[in-house]
Design an enzyme around this catalytic site. Structure first.
Site, mmCIF file in Angstrom:
data_model
loop_
_atom_site.group_PDB
_atom_site.id
_atom_site.type_symbol
_atom_site.label_atom_id
_atom_site.label_comp_id
_atom_site.label_asym_id
_atom_site.label_seq_id
_atom_site.Cartn_x
_atom_site.Cartn_y
_atom_site.Cartn_z
ATOM 1 N N LEU A 293 1.038 -1.271 0.379
ATOM 2 C CA LEU A 293 -0.507 -0.231 0.318
ATOM 3 C C LEU A 293 0.760 1.486 0.306
ATOM 4 O O LEU A 293 2.008 1.323 0.918
ATOM 5 C CB LEU A 293 -0.942 0.122 1.226
ATOM 6 C CG LEU A 293 -2.440 -0.877 1.278
ATOM 7 C CD1 LEU A 293 -2.241 -0.482 2.161
ATOM 8 C CD2 LEU A 293 -3.360 -0.274 0.371
ATOM 9 N N HIS A 294 0.777 2.399 -0.898
ATOM 10 C CA HIS A 294 1.229 3.041 -0.977
ATOM 11 C C HIS A 294 0.865 4.546 -1.322
ATOM 12 O O HIS A 294 1.266 5.835 -1.201
ATOM 13 C CB HIS A 294 2.861 2.738 -1.695
ATOM 14 C CG HIS A 294 2.933 3.241 -2.968
ATOM 15 N ND1 HIS A 294 2.729 4.146 -4.384
ATOM 16 C CD2 HIS A 294 2.781 1.923 -3.601
ATOM 17 C CE1 HIS A 294 2.359 3.757 -5.315
ATOM 18 N NE2 HIS A 294 2.166 1.874 -5.749
ATOM 19 N N ARG A 295 -0.089 4.349 -1.961
ATOM 20 C CA ARG A 295 -1.311 5.437 -2.834
ATOM 21 C C ARG A 295 -1.942 6.457 -1.767
ATOM 22 O O ARG A 295 -1.919 6.326 -0.687
ATOM 23 C CB ARG A 295 -2.427 5.271 -3.047
ATOM 24 C CG ARG A 295 -2.056 4.377 -4.871
ATOM 25 C CD ARG A 295 -2.701 4.764 -5.886
ATOM 26 N NE ARG A 295 -0.881 5.021 -6.316
ATOM 27 C CZ ARG A 295 -0.213 4.135 -7.564
ATOM 28 N NH1 ARG A 295 -0.412 3.425 -7.513
ATOM 29 N NH2 ARG A 295 1.032 4.494 -7.648
ATOM 30 N N ASP B 99 -2.156 -1.516 -3.718
ATOM 31 C CA ASP B 99 -2.990 -0.685 -4.748
ATOM 32 C C ASP B 99 -1.749 -0.174 -5.226
ATOM 33 O O ASP B 99 -1.538 1.014 -5.658
ATOM 34 C CB ASP B 99 -3.429 1.259 -3.434
ATOM 35 C CG ASP B 99 -2.319 1.190 -2.633
ATOM 36 O OD1 ASP B 99 -0.915 0.631 -2.917
ATOM 37 O OD2 ASP B 99 -2.125 2.605 -2.367
#
Ligand code: UDP
Length: 361
Positions: free
Chosen positions: A206-208, A279
């Site tokens: 997850l990094h958005r 994501d």
């Protein structure tokens, strides 16, 4: 005289795209590539180890333009890349993907009258709150050669009025890297080293900004992951952007937090996963090729081929919708297939397009 081409990379998802391209371009009799690393990602585990894993040569120029806000970073790359273009006067600048380095290098090149080549052109989430969407739209609008990975890219560019002659369906460079390194990943000791060689497990990335910058939103996602991890233990190599936000969120023991992994190690985990929850744009593509179920924790994707042909499902970002997608996946697993030209040969098609472009322009 050979045609000098600057290849620009700056962030993690760029390295697996430029590695095969540089390789193929270096073998051309007429093209002479050189590599610029903007320094957008600079940690060993977000940059250095990808050079080693992917066999990338040391960059010819390292701009050291990491850190700061989007505006500061974009501005710094613009400021530092211009003298490199002045010094080397390349005939073309190749940018990949949708990061700040992509748009910054393209802008400088276009204003200097240097041909801009965008690999991974035309992808659209139609969500302008994503910084990557702005980078994609701006870069495509000033590119001379648009190298496309999937049919939706071609359709989007045509709809936006780009000349058909500028658009080239070449396939997916990221999948060239995957196919090249998968045997090594499968043979590696990555699973044993993490103690998961014999178990069923899932993988999270997850990094958005929309998912990880707001603690309440991140907690909502972790709430769903907690429940899924009661059925399948989850491994989570945490992106630096996400790490700080996790400090105040209770993560259960069934979710194992790790540092970001190297390319080969992460590929080994993806290939063996029961499910990947992500994501990431690139991970949606890689799971499609690996045939591993992917739940994309977003409301949209700029990579619809991964849903239409692949194993990807949009799960949304709310706890209820993620758990619904998880139950759907268990009840009705997608078999998945391969989008056209994701065959590991995209670098040769890119090279052919560029040899032709520069021989006639
Ligand atoms: N990746 C990796 N280690 C990790 C997480 C991801 O090597 O711990 C790789 C992944 O296999 C893919 C790429 O990083 O090749 C995707 O990059 P990222 O998710 O940062 O960016 P995006 O694709 O969303 O632009």
């Amino acid at each position: 005289m050979p045609v000098s081409l600057a290849v620009v990379a700056g962030a993690r998802p760029n390295f697996m795209k430029v590695a095969p391209l540089l390789n193929a371009l270096s073998a051309s009799d007429v093209l002479e590539p050189f590599l610029i690393h903007t320094g957008q990602h600079f940690d060993h585990n977000m940059s250095g180890q990808f050079f080693r894993d992917l066999g990338l040569p040391d960059p010819d120029f390292h701009l050291g333009a990491g850190g700061g806000t989007h505006a500061q970073q974009t501005a710094e790359i613009i400021r530092r890349i211009e003298p490199v273009f002045e010094e080397r006067r390349p005939r073309g600048v190749i940018v990949v993907g949708d990061v700040n380095s992509t748009v910054a290098a393209a802008l400088v090149a276009a204003k200097m009258g240097i041909a801009v080549i965008h690999a991974e052109a035309g992808l659209r989430s139609f969500d302008r709150t994503m910084p990557e969407e702005i980078n994609r739209m701006v870069t495509d609008s000033i590119s001379d050669v648009l190298l496309v990975t999937e049919e939706s890219g071609r359709e989007n560019l045509l709809r936006e009025g780009h000349a058909p002659g500028r658009i080239h369906m070449v396939g997916n460079l990221m999948i060239d890297s995957l196919r090249c390194h998968l045997p090594k990943a499968r043979a590696s000791s990555a699973l044993a080293d993490l103690g998961v060689a014999a178990e069923k497990f899932g993988l999270i990335t997850l990094h958005r900004p929309a998912n990880v910058d707001d603690e309440r939103q991140l907690a909502e996602i972790v709430g769903a992951l907690r429940i899924i991890s009661q059925t399948v233990p989850l491994l989570w190599p945490v992106h630096p952007r996400t790490r700080a936000r996790l400090a105040n969120i209770a993560v259960p023991d069934t979710i194992r937090i790790l540092d970001p992994l190297g390319y080969v190690e992460f590929l080994a985990l993806q290939a063996a996963s029961f499910v990947v929850l992500t994501d990431s744009g690139g991970v949606q593509e890689e799971t499609t090729v690996l045939g591993v179920p992917c739940l994309t924790l977003r409301e949209n994707t700029e990579r619809p081929a991964t849903i239409a042909c692949g194993t990807n499902r949009l799960a949304g970002t709310g706890k209820a919708s993620i758990l619904q997608a998880w139950r759907d996946m268990l009840a009705e697993p997608k078999r998945g297939g391969m989008p056209p030209l994701w065959d590991g040969e995209a670098r040769f098609r890119c090279r052919a397009v560029l040899e032709k472009y520069f021989s006639i322009c």
